[in-house]
Design a protein around this motif. Sequence first.
Motif, short mmCIF file in Angstrom:
data_model
loop_
_atom_site.label_atom_id
_atom_site.label_comp_id
_atom_site.label_asym_id
_atom_site.label_seq_id
_atom_site.Cartn_x
_atom_site.Cartn_y
_atom_site.Cartn_z
N PRO A 252 0.67 -1.22 -0.11
CA PRO A 252 -0.03 0.02 0.02
C PRO A 252 0.95 1.20 0.00
CG PRO A 252 -0.16 -1.10 2.35
CD PRO A 252 0.64 -1.95 1.17
N SER A 263 -5.76 1.58 -1.17
CA SER A 263 -6.89 1.07 -0.72
C SER A 263 -7.45 0.28 -1.89
CB SER A 263 -7.92 2.34 -0.46
OG SER A 263 -8.14 2.82 -1.51
N GLU A 264 -8.45 -0.37 -1.74
CA GLU A 264 -8.98 -1.27 -2.56
C GLU A 264 -10.60 -1.52 -2.96
OE1 GLU A 264 -6.49 -4.19 -0.79
OE2 GLU A 264 -8.49 -5.55 -0.40
N ARG A 275 -14.37 1.68 0.21
CA ARG A 275 -13.10 1.14 -0.09
C ARG A 275 -12.13 0.82 1.10
NH1 ARG A 275 -11.47 2.24 -5.20
NH2 ARG A 275 -9.26 1.64 -4.80
N GLN A 276 -11.54 -0.46 1.22
CA GLN A 276 -10.96 -0.99 2.27
C GLN A 276 -9.29 -0.68 2.16
OE1 GLN A 276 -12.57 -4.88 2.27
NE2 GLN A 276 -10.41 -5.81 1.31
N ASP A 277 -8.79 -0.58 3.22
CA ASP A 277 -7.36 -0.20 3.25
C ASP A 277 -6.65 -1.74 2.65
OD1 ASP A 277 -7.77 2.08 4.42
OD2 ASP A 277 -7.14 1.36 6.35
N THR A 278 -5.47 -1.52 1.88
CA THR A 278 -4.95 -2.61 1.34
C THR A 278 -3.72 -2.69 2.29
OG1 THR A 278 -5.27 -2.01 -0.98
CG2 THR A 278 -3.19 -3.14 -0.30
#
Length: 301
Positions: A252, A263-264, A275-278
């Motif tokens: 990330p 993020s993804e 979105r969620q943290d990578t």
Amino acid sequence: MAHRWKNDLTPNEVTPKGLWLNRRAMMAGLGAAAVTGAMPASRASAQALEPNTLEEISSYNNFYEFGWNKTDPADHAHAMVTSPWSISIDGMVDRPGTYTLEQLLEGLDIEERIYRFRCVEAWSMVVPWNGVELADVLAKAGVQSSARFVAFETTVQPDVMPGVRGRIIPFPYVEGLRLDEAQHPLTMLATGIYGDPMPKQNGAPIRLVVPWKYGFKSIKSIVRITLTDEQPPTTWNRLNAREYGFYSNVNPTVDHPRWSQASERKIGGGLFARRQDTLMFNGYEDQVASLYAGMDLREDY
Ligand SMILES: Nc1nc2c(c(=O)[nH]1)N[C@H]1C(S)=C(S)[C@@H](COP(=O)(O)O)O[C@H]1N2
Ligand SMILES: [Mo]
């Protein structure tokens, strides 16, 4: 197929399939770490490991041999011939040769492993793969001490692969790993999803899964594996070396030149999903960081 969750399901629960899938999703949410034994105890477990549905996993794909759109593989891959299947294993091995799929898997346990899957394009899924450790398959061919890398090659079937005829990407699709990455216990050759044989669009009958690397490293429908002492060429690196490195570990803190990797978007979350943290190494940092000790991950991206 022997897989680890079998004992948790009674025959009644196995049908109808919808119920079975729900049960799996529920179990994954409750304690996939304990079940798979493959999850780190730290940050990663804070992020829910709820598997995507088979429908999601098999309808949104990258398999450029069949075209550039996410729906092309599901539309076209049915025509790919996947049986009989064999893989040629050559290079620095004691027993080079052409191994049938049955020979490759003989004597090995087909395990189920729920892994995060993170594409370099910043979308992700959680996939319950079935398969074997690549290390166990390589051992059948006998890796010689001179080998340092493993190269992989995908089948080319031009008659049924519109993308191959397009000639934008040089085919066959090729990928590679350092030998220690290839022999890491997280690295799988996957033969199925949710206990079913691998859908063709996901790389039937056998494909690589390297969960801490961007998805393009996980090469599909493998027909050749070569042990070598030189870093092998890889398809996306060949096309654009500045954007796609050999290592391509999920990171990330190192952005793609054209977008952030911090993020993804998890597929299936709906249009307005947050979105969620990578996660560093896609959540597998505890298991794999030592492979890269002393390396500058910004240089060796
Ligand atoms: N042979 C081959 N393997 C491939 C690809 C491809 O185009 N051809 N795409 C890669 C990319 S970019 C990703 S993200 C994953 C997608 O796997 P999935 O469709 O099972 O999610 O496959 C990888 N393996
Ligand atoms: Mo990808």
